[in-house]
Scaffold this motif. Structure first.
Motif, PDB file in Angstrom:
ATOM      1  N   SER A 282      27.672 -21.948  18.925  1.00  0.00           N
ATOM      2  CA  SER A 282      28.380 -21.633  20.169  1.00  0.00           C
ATOM      3  C   SER A 282      28.883 -20.201  20.208  1.00  0.00           C
ATOM      4  O   SER A 282      28.834 -19.549  21.246  1.00  0.00           O
ATOM      5  N   THR A 283      29.355 -19.691  19.067  1.00  0.00           N
ATOM      6  CA  THR A 283      29.940 -18.349  19.047  1.00  0.00           C
ATOM      7  C   THR A 283      29.610 -17.655  17.730  1.00  0.00           C
ATOM      8  O   THR A 283      29.639 -18.280  16.674  1.00  0.00           O
TER       9      THR A 283
ATOM     10  N   ALA B 251      31.000 -14.175  15.789  1.00  0.00           N
ATOM     11  CA  ALA B 251      31.975 -13.083  15.791  1.00  0.00           C
ATOM     12  C   ALA B 251      31.615 -12.102  14.684  1.00  0.00           C
ATOM     13  O   ALA B 251      31.419 -12.503  13.537  1.00  0.00           O
TER      14      ALA B 251
ATOM     15  N   PHE C  98      31.804 -10.342  20.088  1.00  0.00           N
ATOM     16  CA  PHE C  98      31.554 -11.784  20.108  1.00  0.00           C
ATOM     17  C   PHE C  98      30.309 -12.079  20.926  1.00  0.00           C
ATOM     18  O   PHE C  98      30.044 -11.422  21.933  1.00  0.00           O
TER      19      PHE C  98
ATOM     20  N   THR D  82      28.677 -15.457  22.817  1.00  0.00           N
ATOM     21  CA  THR D  82      28.786 -16.858  23.220  1.00  0.00           C
ATOM     22  C   THR D  82      27.391 -17.291  23.619  1.00  0.00           C
ATOM     23  O   THR D  82      26.839 -16.774  24.585  1.00  0.00           O
TER      24      THR D  82
END
Length: 161
Positions: A85-86, A88, A128, A130
């Motif tokens: 999902s993400t 970083a 980030f 997404t």
């Protein structure tokens, strides 16, 4: 000219074909290596493929690394799929860094499996992604590479069996 061709000027008359070994060196260390010319589609271009990496590398723990062509961040287990999902990325150093991301079926990704190539991240900064990126037993590796020390990566997602 393209991702895998270069253009050059022909300055002399044709010569007989001959085999020759050579090393291609680029200013970008991610492209530094040995290449094999594999075709001449026109009189002013040639295509090549990557043979070996010339740049030495070291890895450290927890996703913080010195220059590395690719580090495996996640491997999807058999009979499982995952949704990332993400992602970083944090540059904890005092210099600009370039990084790469790929989702691949092997630990040596093909060009088409790379989804971020040499993007930059400023010193003491973060970025980030997404995504909703699906990884499974066929395309099972999430890979990360960076040209600087002090860059970390965190990945968030869900595994499903």
């Amino acid at each position: 000219v393209t991702a895998d061709t270069i253009s050059y000027a022909k300055t002399n008359a044709d010569i007989a074909s001959a085999s020759s070994a050579g090393v291609a060196t680029f200013l970008d260390p991610a492209f530094n290596g040995r290449f094999v010319v594999d075709s001449n589609p026109t009189t002013t271009t040639f295509t090549y493929w990557y043979l070996t990496e010339d740049v030495p590398y070291t890895l450290s723990t927890n996703g913080v690394m010195a220059y590395s062509p690719w580090k495996n961040i996640y491997t999807c287990p058999p009979s499982t799929s995952a949704v990332v999902s993400t992602i970083a990325i944090c540059n904890q150093s005092q210099s600009t860094a370039k990084y790469q991301l790929a989702v691949a079926s092997t630990l040596d990704p093909e060009r088409k499996e790379i989804f971020v190539w040499n993007d930059t991240i400023d010193p003491s900064n973060h970025t980030f992604f997404t995504l909703g990126l699906i990884i499974d037993e066929n395309v099972k590796y999430l890979l990360f590479g960076c040209d600087a020390e002090g860059v970390s990566i965190n990945v968030f997602g869900t595994e499903m069996t």
